[in-house]
Design an enzyme around this catalytic site. Sequence first.
Site, PDB file in Angstrom:
ATOM      1  CB  CYS A  23      -8.695  -4.507  -3.574  1.00  0.00           C
ATOM      2  SG  CYS A  23      -7.754  -3.294  -3.234  1.00  0.00           S
ATOM      3  CB  CYS A  51     -11.214  -2.175   0.262  1.00  0.00           C
ATOM      4  SG  CYS A  51     -10.340  -1.677  -1.707  1.00  0.00           S
ATOM      5  CD  GLU A  72      -1.672   4.862   4.137  1.00  0.00           C
ATOM      6  OE1 GLU A  72      -1.047   5.564   5.059  1.00  0.00           O
ATOM      7  OE2 GLU A  72      -2.174   3.849   4.809  1.00  0.00           O
ATOM      8  CB  CYS A 100      -5.373  -1.632  -1.723  1.00  0.00           C
ATOM      9  SG  CYS A 100      -6.512  -0.793  -0.751  1.00  0.00           S
ATOM     10  CG  ASN A 122      -0.558  -0.035   2.551  1.00  0.00           C
ATOM     11  OD1 ASN A 122       0.754  -0.619   2.554  1.00  0.00           O
ATOM     12  ND2 ASN A 122      -1.023   0.428   3.484  1.00  0.00           N
ATOM     13  CD  GLU A 171      -5.294  -6.265  -1.085  1.00  0.00           C
ATOM     14  OE1 GLU A 171      -4.986  -5.001  -1.038  1.00  0.00           O
ATOM     15  OE2 GLU A 171      -6.136  -6.785  -0.298  1.00  0.00           O
TER      16      GLU A 171
HETATM   17  N1  THU Z   1      -5.071  -1.708   2.793  1.00  0.00           N
HETATM   18  C1  THU Z   1      -4.723  -2.511   1.616  1.00  0.00           C
HETATM   19  O1  THU Z   1      -3.410  -2.060   1.206  1.00  0.00           O
HETATM   20  N2  THU Z   1      -5.417  -3.750   1.609  1.00  0.00           N
HETATM   21  C2  THU Z   1      -6.398  -4.041   2.272  1.00  0.00           C
HETATM   22  O2  THU Z   1      -6.815  -5.238   1.821  1.00  0.00           O
HETATM   23  C3  THU Z   1      -7.116  -3.417   3.191  1.00  0.00           C
HETATM   24  C4  THU Z   1      -6.370  -1.993   3.410  1.00  0.00           C
HETATM   25  C5  THU Z   1      -4.427  -0.578   3.105  1.00  0.00           C
HETATM   26  C6  THU Z   1      -4.992   0.807   2.429  1.00  0.00           C
HETATM   27  C7  THU Z   1      -4.471   1.959   3.442  1.00  0.00           C
HETATM   28  O3  THU Z   1      -3.260   2.158   2.886  1.00  0.00           O
HETATM   29  C8  THU Z   1      -4.412   1.077   4.978  1.00  0.00           C
HETATM   30  O4  THU Z   1      -4.561  -0.287   4.271  1.00  0.00           O
HETATM   31  C9  THU Z   1      -5.552   1.335   5.672  1.00  0.00           C
HETATM   32  O5  THU Z   1      -6.757   1.385   4.905  1.00  0.00           O
END
Ligand code: THU
Length: 130
Positions: A86, A83, A41, A50, A39, A52
């Site tokens: 994804c 999410c 941000e 994300c 991930n 994925e």
């Molecule tokens: N996140 C993912 O990368 N994958 C998931 O399956 C759930 C959430 C990340 C997105 C964000 O950077 C952090 O987790 C919090 O939501």
Amino acid sequence: MTLRDAAAEVRENAHAPYSNFKVGAAIRTASGSVFQGCNVENVAYPEGTCAEAGAIAAMCAAGEREIAEVYVIAQSPAPVPPCGGCRQKIAEFAARDVVVTLATTEGTELRMTVAELLPGAFDASFMEGS
Ligand code: THU
């Protein structure tokens, strides 16, 4: 390297200064290649991209389109469910019976199929005849 090791390795590269929640994902494709994503941000959109989605982007950039297996790992009390966005992205490139393993760094694993993650999925068949 196992798919779990690939996901755990790339998780270390996550850029998650807003959530402090690092996620790693690894995809094995039909050809046997492995693609990793973490991930990432940013300050304007703290939810970022994300893990994925990152692994899927790497797969597509390499010219591959067929997901055979997915592994997602995070440090969490329970395996973290992908999410909604994804789930749809995985379903774009995976058959309904493809296994997505959700894991914690402690070792708990939850194996789900794409069909279980995205029941009632919209697909191209619904646009037939329109
Ligand atoms: N996140 C993912 O990368 N994958 C998931 O399956 C759930 C959430 C990340 C997105 C964000 O950077 C952090 O987790 C919090 O939501």
